[in-house]
Design a protein around this motif. Structure first.
Motif, PDB file in Angstrom:
ATOM      1  N   GLU A 167       0.821  -1.212   0.000  1.00 45.26           N
ATOM      2  CA  GLU A 167       0.000   0.000   0.000  1.00 45.26           C
ATOM      3  C   GLU A 167       0.854   1.260   0.000  1.00 45.26           C
ATOM      4  O   GLU A 167       0.496   2.266  -0.624  1.00 45.26           O
ATOM      5  CB  GLU A 167      -0.948   0.004   1.206  1.00 45.26           C
ATOM      6  N   ASN A 168       1.987   1.215   0.685  1.00 45.56           N
ATOM      7  CA  ASN A 168       2.901   2.362   0.668  1.00 45.56           C
ATOM      8  C   ASN A 168       3.457   2.593  -0.731  1.00 45.56           C
ATOM      9  O   ASN A 168       3.546   3.731  -1.208  1.00 45.56           O
ATOM     10  CB  ASN A 168       4.056   2.137   1.647  1.00 45.56           C
ATOM     11  N   ALA A 169       3.841   1.489  -1.396  1.00 44.51           N
ATOM     12  CA  ALA A 169       4.375   1.599  -2.761  1.00 44.51           C
ATOM     13  C   ALA A 169       3.307   2.115  -3.714  1.00 44.51           C
ATOM     14  O   ALA A 169       3.557   3.011  -4.530  1.00 44.51           O
ATOM     15  CB  ALA A 169       4.887   0.232  -3.218  1.00 44.51           C
ATOM     16  N   LYS A 170       2.120   1.561  -3.621  1.00 42.03           N
ATOM     17  CA  LYS A 170       1.005   1.993  -4.458  1.00 42.03           C
ATOM     18  C   LYS A 170       0.650   3.452  -4.176  1.00 42.03           C
ATOM     19  O   LYS A 170       0.235   4.193  -5.067  1.00 42.03           O
ATOM     20  CB  LYS A 170      -0.208   1.105  -4.180  1.00 42.03           C
ATOM     21  N   GLY A 171       0.855   3.867  -2.940  1.00 41.90           N
ATOM     22  CA  GLY A 171       0.518   5.236  -2.553  1.00 41.90           C
ATOM     23  C   GLY A 171       1.253   6.292  -3.359  1.00 41.90           C
ATOM     24  O   GLY A 171       0.714   7.377  -3.623  1.00 41.90           O
ATOM     25  N   TYR A 172       2.485   5.988  -3.782  1.00 43.37           N
ATOM     26  CA  TYR A 172       3.227   6.945  -4.610  1.00 43.37           C
ATOM     27  C   TYR A 172       2.512   7.161  -5.943  1.00 43.37           C
ATOM     28  O   TYR A 172       2.491   8.269  -6.483  1.00 43.37           O
ATOM     29  CB  TYR A 172       4.649   6.443  -4.853  1.00 43.37           C
ATOM     30  N   ASN A 173       1.930   6.094  -6.475  1.00 43.89           N
ATOM     31  CA  ASN A 173       1.152   6.212  -7.710  1.00 43.89           C
ATOM     32  C   ASN A 173      -0.063   7.083  -7.481  1.00 43.89           C
ATOM     33  O   ASN A 173      -0.413   7.937  -8.310  1.00 43.89           O
ATOM     34  CB  ASN A 173       0.735   4.826  -8.198  1.00 43.89           C
ATOM     35  N   THR A 174      -0.718   6.887  -6.340  1.00 38.89           N
ATOM     36  CA  THR A 174      -1.935   7.637  -6.009  1.00 38.89           C
ATOM     37  C   THR A 174      -1.676   9.138  -5.953  1.00 38.89           C
ATOM     38  O   THR A 174      -2.515   9.936  -6.381  1.00 38.89           O
ATOM     39  CB  THR A 174      -2.499   7.151  -4.659  1.00 38.89           C
ATOM     40  N   ILE A 175      -0.504   9.523  -5.424  1.00 38.53           N
ATOM     41  CA  ILE A 175      -0.199  10.956  -5.303  1.00 38.53           C
ATOM     42  C   ILE A 175       0.581  11.469  -6.512  1.00 38.53           C
ATOM     43  O   ILE A 175       1.117  12.580  -6.492  1.00 38.53           O
ATOM     44  CB  ILE A 175       0.580  11.247  -4.015  1.00 38.53           C
ATOM     45  N   SER A 176       0.659  10.644  -7.564  1.00 37.95           N
ATOM     46  CA  SER A 176       1.292  11.028  -8.842  1.00 37.95           C
ATOM     47  C   SER A 176       2.798  11.231  -8.748  1.00 37.95           C
ATOM     48  O   SER A 176       3.389  11.960  -9.560  1.00 37.95           O
ATOM     49  CB  SER A 176       0.633  12.302  -9.396  1.00 37.95           C
ATOM     50  N   ASP A 177       3.428  10.597  -7.748  1.00 41.59           N
ATOM     51  CA  ASP A 177       4.891  10.607  -7.680  1.00 41.59           C
ATOM     52  C   ASP A 177       5.369   9.331  -8.388  1.00 41.59           C
ATOM     53  O   ASP A 177       5.742   8.344  -7.758  1.00 41.59           O
ATOM     54  CB  ASP A 177       5.352  10.620  -6.217  1.00 41.59           C
ATOM     55  N   TYR A 178       5.356   9.385  -9.719  1.00 40.03           N
ATOM     56  CA  TYR A 178       5.553   8.171 -10.505  1.00 40.03           C
ATOM     57  C   TYR A 178       6.973   7.624 -10.453  1.00 40.03           C
ATOM     58  O   TYR A 178       7.181   6.411 -10.516  1.00 40.03           O
ATOM     59  CB  TYR A 178       5.117   8.426 -11.950  1.00 40.03           C
ATOM     60  N   LYS A 179       7.950   8.496 -10.308  1.00 38.79           N
ATOM     61  CA  LYS A 179       9.333   8.028 -10.193  1.00 38.79           C
ATOM     62  C   LYS A 179       9.492   7.180  -8.930  1.00 38.79           C
ATOM     63  O   LYS A 179      10.065   6.083  -8.963  1.00 38.79           O
ATOM     64  CB  LYS A 179      10.301   9.213 -10.147  1.00 38.79           C
ATOM     65  N   SER A 180       9.002   7.707  -7.817  1.00 39.86           N
ATOM     66  CA  SER A 180       9.096   6.968  -6.552  1.00 39.86           C
ATOM     67  C   SER A 180       8.263   5.700  -6.606  1.00 39.86           C
ATOM     68  O   SER A 180       8.640   4.666  -6.038  1.00 39.86           O
ATOM     69  CB  SER A 180       8.635   7.851  -5.386  1.00 39.86           C
ATOM     70  N   ALA A 181       7.121   5.755  -7.284  1.00 37.33           N
ATOM     71  CA  ALA A 181       6.254   4.581  -7.409  1.00 37.33           C
ATOM     72  C   ALA A 181       6.981   3.444  -8.117  1.00 37.33           C
ATOM     73  O   ALA A 181       6.905   2.287  -7.701  1.00 37.33           O
ATOM     74  CB  ALA A 181       4.977   4.946  -8.154  1.00 37.33           C
ATOM     75  N   LEU A 182       7.693   3.778  -9.190  1.00 39.44           N
ATOM     76  CA  LEU A 182       8.413   2.751  -9.941  1.00 39.44           C
ATOM     77  C   LEU A 182       9.466   2.060  -9.075  1.00 39.44           C
ATOM     78  O   LEU A 182       9.596   0.832  -9.099  1.00 39.44           O
ATOM     79  CB  LEU A 182       9.073   3.372 -11.176  1.00 39.44           C
ATOM     80  N   VAL A 183      10.189   2.847  -8.308  1.00 44.87           N
ATOM     81  CA  VAL A 183      11.230   2.283  -7.435  1.00 44.87           C
ATOM     82  C   VAL A 183      10.595   1.429  -6.339  1.00 44.87           C
ATOM     83  O   VAL A 183      11.009   0.300  -6.088  1.00 44.87           O
ATOM     84  CB  VAL A 183      12.077   3.407  -6.806  1.00 44.87           C
ATOM     85  N   ALA A 184       9.570   1.983  -5.679  1.00 43.90           N
ATOM     86  CA  ALA A 184       8.940   1.289  -4.557  1.00 43.90           C
ATOM     87  C   ALA A 184       8.239   0.008  -4.999  1.00 43.90           C
ATOM     88  O   ALA A 184       8.334  -1.032  -4.331  1.00 43.90           O
ATOM     89  CB  ALA A 184       7.952   2.222  -3.857  1.00 43.90           C
ATOM     90  N   LEU A 185       7.540   0.061  -6.109  1.00 46.99           N
ATOM     91  CA  LEU A 185       6.836  -1.123  -6.613  1.00 46.99           C
ATOM     92  C   LEU A 185       7.825  -2.192  -7.081  1.00 46.99           C
ATOM     93  O   LEU A 185       7.607  -3.391  -6.873  1.00 46.99           O
ATOM     94  CB  LEU A 185       5.890  -0.729  -7.742  1.00 46.99           C
ATOM     95  N   ASP A 186       8.905  -1.750  -7.695  1.00 50.41           N
ATOM     96  CA  ASP A 186       9.934  -2.694  -8.132  1.00 50.41           C
ATOM     97  C   ASP A 186      10.567  -3.393  -6.923  1.00 50.41           C
ATOM     98  O   ASP A 186      10.764  -4.612  -6.933  1.00 50.41           O
ATOM     99  CB  ASP A 186      11.007  -1.945  -8.930  1.00 50.41           C
TER     100      ASP A 186
END
Length: 264
Positions: A167-186
């Protein structure tokens, strides 16, 4: 007849309460111990605790101490005071390692910490502590009758942490921080390869890569679109009939359309 029974019950209740109040005020620790034991055995744990608290220090080191501190620990556990129960059970196992109750106390102490674990969305410090305590119990008592329950508790706690990380990783996507989302989800996918959230994580990785790519400046767009295309492939490879298939196909179509401008 009913009136007589009710009257007798009132008399017993009054007498019991009166004895309890006298024990609280009595300076004789033996009286407090005896009354506390009686209340514990009757399931009146909150009242027993008040008496045990008054005599615990004095009884430490005495022959009755082992039984007293076991009842004390159990009383906290039975009244859902899990911080105090965990502490008391740990103190009991340390003080009485040869007790016939030591294995049970060790398990209930560890289980007490698991009871303190909050919902996944909150800070999980207590969850990590509970896993550590339970794992220590499992390592110490590998043949315990409590082993199955201890393993199940560890499994449930680990799943809670896993959901928190996802949920924390997905949360970056939710707030449109896509760079961080890619790192966190990976990182999440690599750290939890068998996770039940893998399909969702792969989709949100695609979504993040897609949105980052189509909104990029010209000199970074091609590289990022290729990352999005790779993310699409990973999702479809993992689950060809993914529930996100229609959305993913739409993203791929846009990505391929935008990539054409770099082939001319």
């Amino acid at each position: 007849m009913k009136k007589i029974v009710s009257l007798l019950l009132l008399i017993v209740l009054f007498t019991s309460c009166n004895e309890y109040q006298k024990a609280l005020k009595n300076e004789d620790i033996a009286v407090k111990y005896e009354m506390g034991t009686k209340l514990y055995e009757a399931g009146k744990y909150s009242k027993a605790i008040r008496l045990f608290e008054q005599v615990a220090t004095t009884y430490r080191g005495k022959p009755q101490a082992e039984k007293l501190f076991y009842m004390f620990s159990q009383s906290y556990y039975k009244t859902n005071q899990f911080y105090l129960a965990g502490y008391q059970f740990e103190s009991f196992t340390s003080s009485y390692p040869k007790s016939e109750k030591v294995e049970e106390a060790a398990f209930l102490g560890a289980k007490s910490y698991s009871k303190l674990s909050p919902v996944y969305s909150l800070d999980q410090t207590d969850t990590f502590k509970a896993i550590e305590k339970l794992q220590n119990f499992i390592d110490t008592y590998p043949n315990s009758s409590y082993l199955a329950e201890a393993n199940e508790l560890v499994k449930n706690l680990a799943q809670k942490i896993e959901k928190k990380v996802y949920e924390n990783a997905k949360g970056y996507n939710t707030i449109s921080d896509y760079k961080s989302a890619l790192v966190a989800l990976d990182n999440f996918i690599n750290d939890y390869p068998g996770t039940p959230y893998k399909e969702d994580a792969l989709y949100y990785k695609l979504d993040s890569a897609y949105k980052l790519g189509i909104n990029s400046v010209q000199d970074k767009m091609e590289e990022r679109l290729l990352v999005a295309k790779k993310a699409y492939s990973n999702l479809i490879k993992f689950k060809p009939d993914t529930k996100y298939k229609d959305k993913a196909d739409d993203m791929l179509a846009r990505v391929e359309q935008d990539l054409q401008k770099f082939t001319k």
